[in-house]
Scaffold this active site. Sequence first.
Site, PDB file in Angstrom:
ATOM      1  N   ASP A   1     -17.943  57.400 -20.617  1.00 36.22           N
ATOM      2  CA  ASP A   1     -18.820  56.566 -19.788  1.00 36.22           C
ATOM      3  C   ASP A   1     -18.178  56.262 -18.437  1.00 36.22           C
ATOM      4  O   ASP A   1     -17.049  55.767 -18.356  1.00 36.22           O
ATOM      5  CB  ASP A   1     -19.126  55.250 -20.498  1.00 36.22           C
ATOM      6  CG  ASP A   1     -19.877  55.461 -21.807  1.00 36.22           C
ATOM      7  OD1 ASP A   1     -20.245  56.611 -22.096  1.00 36.22           O
ATOM      8  OD2 ASP A   1     -20.080  54.470 -22.536  1.00 36.22           O
TER       9      ASP A   1
ATOM     10  N   ASP B   1     -12.183  60.029 -20.993  1.00 37.76           N
ATOM     11  CA  ASP B   1     -13.137  58.966 -21.289  1.00 37.76           C
ATOM     12  C   ASP B   1     -14.526  59.511 -20.940  1.00 37.76           C
ATOM     13  O   ASP B   1     -14.645  60.426 -20.117  1.00 37.76           O
ATOM     14  CB  ASP B   1     -12.784  57.739 -20.448  1.00 37.76           C
ATOM     15  CG  ASP B   1     -13.797  56.616 -20.584  1.00 37.76           C
ATOM     16  OD1 ASP B   1     -14.177  56.299 -21.728  1.00 37.76           O
ATOM     17  OD2 ASP B   1     -14.212  56.072 -19.542  1.00 37.76           O
TER      18      ASP B   1
END
Length: 269
Positions: free
Chosen positions: A17, A15
């Site tokens: 962010d 991922d």
Amino acid sequence: MSKRSRQARSAAFFDLDKTIIATSSSMAFAGSFMDGGLITRAHALRTAYAQFLYLVGGADERQTNRLRDSLSDLIKGWEVAKVQHIVRETLHEHIDPVVYEEALALIKRHQENGRDVVIVSASARDVVEPIAQLLGADEVVASELEVKKGFYTGEITFYAYGEAKAEAIRALADEKGYDLSRSFAYSDSITDAPMLSAVGHGFVINPDRSLRIAAMHAGWGALRFRKPVGLRSGPSTRSTALTLLAVAAAVAAVVLFMRAAKNVVDDED
């Protein structure tokens, strides 16, 4: 024959962010978009507030959807070429200081061990791809925005979120020949549980209590990322201090934005 081609293929899915970078990738460019005339002062206030909620709250479904809806409304009518130019020109300015040192080390380790590194993000591809190239990632899974005549319509044709991330990972694994049972995934968000469950080795990053409990039940590992560093300068006391100053300035800016919000809304009325 390279080390990577001699081994059975596997991958590490990250991922973006609050996992690789300590902020929202889409919101990181808000100031430059305002300078480029893409957003107004009022839009900047709303964007800052959405970012503030995202940073101080858990990256849960409600917060993520709030951010998605805010971005969808914001980008409608933007010229694609201009957005791409702004992202390229300000990439180092906005992204370099907020990359976690621990994430960089993990990316390097996975690639040294022959794994492809895949960035998997709900942010738009036009934002994620330049960041992935900066980080040396091999593949990207990101949200896709509808474009007509060179402009964004505001419609999201593929939202890389929740179960959709897991489906995209499985499709990419079929295409590239990844063995998901030997692959790794990393995320800070409970909404990425499908992605973490899709691989043999899932890890949660900086988990809150609910995510920590979920990780215990699912058998995922837990890691703490604490040190954003400047990509070009490398780890140093100076770069860490500058990052802390930037974070403090951002918090102060949000407070000022919130204080000014009422006046802006009154002006619009």
